[in-house]
Design a protein around this motif. Structure first.
Motif, PDB file in Angstrom:
ATOM      1  N   HIS A 152       0.842  -1.195   0.000  1.00 46.10           N
ATOM      2  CA  HIS A 152       0.000   0.000   0.000  1.00 46.10           C
ATOM      3  C   HIS A 152       0.875   1.242   0.000  1.00 46.10           C
ATOM      4  CE1 HIS A 152      -3.647  -2.246   0.843  1.00 46.10           C
ATOM      5  NE2 HIS A 152      -2.991  -2.906   1.769  1.00 46.10           N
ATOM      6  N   HIS A 153       0.559   2.159  -0.860  1.00 47.37           N
ATOM      7  CA  HIS A 153       1.183   3.477  -0.805  1.00 47.37           C
ATOM      8  C   HIS A 153       0.648   4.139   0.463  1.00 47.37           C
ATOM      9  CE1 HIS A 153       1.756   7.727  -1.737  1.00 47.37           C
ATOM     10  NE2 HIS A 153       2.765   7.315  -2.494  1.00 47.37           N
ATOM     11  N   ARG A 165      -0.481   7.000   1.206  1.00 49.40           N
ATOM     12  CA  ARG A 165      -1.717   7.777   1.065  1.00 49.40           C
ATOM     13  C   ARG A 165      -2.925   6.866   0.901  1.00 49.40           C
ATOM     14  NH1 ARG A 165      -3.127  12.693  -3.105  1.00 49.40           N
ATOM     15  NH2 ARG A 165      -5.324  12.769  -2.573  1.00 49.40           N
ATOM     16  N   SER A 166      -2.828   5.839   0.037  1.00 42.33           N
ATOM     17  CA  SER A 166      -3.973   4.947  -0.149  1.00 42.33           C
ATOM     18  C   SER A 166      -4.227   4.117   1.102  1.00 42.33           C
ATOM     19  CB  SER A 166      -3.768   4.038  -1.365  1.00 42.33           C
ATOM     20  OG  SER A 166      -2.713   3.131  -1.140  1.00 42.33           O
ATOM     21  N   MET A 220      -3.729   5.143   4.212  1.00 42.06           N
ATOM     22  CA  MET A 220      -4.413   6.043   5.132  1.00 42.06           C
ATOM     23  C   MET A 220      -5.877   6.244   4.715  1.00 42.06           C
ATOM     24  SD  MET A 220      -3.140   9.731   6.539  1.00 42.06           S
ATOM     25  CE  MET A 220      -3.468  10.629   5.051  1.00 42.06           C
ATOM     26  N   GLU A 221      -6.128   6.383   3.419  1.00 46.55           N
ATOM     27  CA  GLU A 221      -7.501   6.557   2.940  1.00 46.55           C
ATOM     28  C   GLU A 221      -8.349   5.327   3.261  1.00 46.55           C
ATOM     29  OE1 GLU A 221      -6.913   7.454  -1.190  1.00 46.55           O
ATOM     30  OE2 GLU A 221      -6.529   9.570  -0.800  1.00 46.55           O
ATOM     31  N   ARG A 222      -7.787   4.136   3.081  1.00 49.59           N
ATOM     32  CA  ARG A 222      -8.530   2.910   3.385  1.00 49.59           C
ATOM     33  C   ARG A 222      -8.844   2.805   4.872  1.00 49.59           C
ATOM     34  NH1 ARG A 222      -5.901  -2.245   1.257  1.00 49.59           N
ATOM     35  NH2 ARG A 222      -7.847  -3.067   2.026  1.00 49.59           N
ATOM     36  N   TYR A 269      -9.054   5.317   7.082  1.00 51.88           N
ATOM     37  CA  TYR A 269     -10.008   6.356   7.474  1.00 51.88           C
ATOM     38  C   TYR A 269     -11.416   6.026   6.978  1.00 51.88           C
ATOM     39  CZ  TYR A 269      -6.674   9.578   9.602  1.00 51.88           C
ATOM     40  OH  TYR A 269      -5.773  10.173  10.446  1.00 51.88           O
ATOM     41  N   ALA A 270     -11.531   5.389   5.820  1.00 52.35           N
ATOM     42  CA  ALA A 270     -12.849   5.027   5.303  1.00 52.35           C
ATOM     43  C   ALA A 270     -13.468   3.879   6.103  1.00 52.35           C
ATOM     44  CB  ALA A 270     -12.751   4.636   3.832  1.00 52.35           C
ATOM     45  N   PHE A 321      -0.854  10.011  12.045  1.00 55.65           N
ATOM     46  CA  PHE A 321      -2.038   9.773  11.225  1.00 55.65           C
ATOM     47  C   PHE A 321      -2.774   8.481  11.544  1.00 55.65           C
ATOM     48  CE2 PHE A 321       0.311  12.524   8.058  1.00 55.65           C
ATOM     49  CZ  PHE A 321      -0.503  13.627   8.255  1.00 55.65           C
ATOM     50  N   LYS A 356      -7.704   4.634  12.718  1.00 57.99           N
ATOM     51  CA  LYS A 356      -7.563   6.094  12.688  1.00 57.99           C
ATOM     52  C   LYS A 356      -7.600   6.601  14.119  1.00 57.99           C
ATOM     53  CE  LYS A 356     -12.291   7.703  12.102  1.00 57.99           C
ATOM     54  NZ  LYS A 356     -13.158   8.499  11.276  1.00 57.99           N
TER      55      LYS A 356
END
Length: 105
Positions: free
Chosen positions: A19-20, A22-23, A25-27, A29-30, A55, A87
């Motif tokens: 996982h990058h 950013r992706s 973190m997005e996963r 947080y979602a 984060f 998160k």
């Protein structure tokens, strides 16, 4: 008599998904949290960086299934166990509802 070749299909072992940051973190947080396998070192390295920046929260899953929160600097010593990435709460306290009213996992 005709010899036939065996019908054997070799399956490669499943590689961990990288996982990058950013992706990743997005996963998290979602979904609120994300489980990471013990052998997924690439994702864990990205998680360590995101934890250092504040984060996300890293918890190792102990042998009895209970989570133990890892503080900054402890994560590299716990790479051999599965992790749960969550998160952080905006209030700064895990377990206290964040700004959206949701409890962190």
């Amino acid at each position: 008599m005709i010899e036939s070749e065996p019908n054997v299909v070799a399956f490669k072992p499943r590689k961990p998904v990288t996982h990058h940051p950013r992706s990743l973190m997005e996963r998290i947080y979602a979904a609120g949290s994300l489980s990471i396998r013990a052998d997924d070192r690439a994702t864990k390295m990205a998680a360590i960086m995101l934890q250092a920046l504040g984060f996300l929260v890293i918890e190792e899953i102990l042998a009895d299934g209970t989570p133990r929160r890892l503080n900054r600097g402890e994560a590299r010593q716990a790479l051999d166990r599965p992790w749960r990435l969550s998160k952080p709460a905006f209030s700064g306290t895990v377990g206290v509802p964040d700004g959206g009213g949701a409890f962190p996992a």
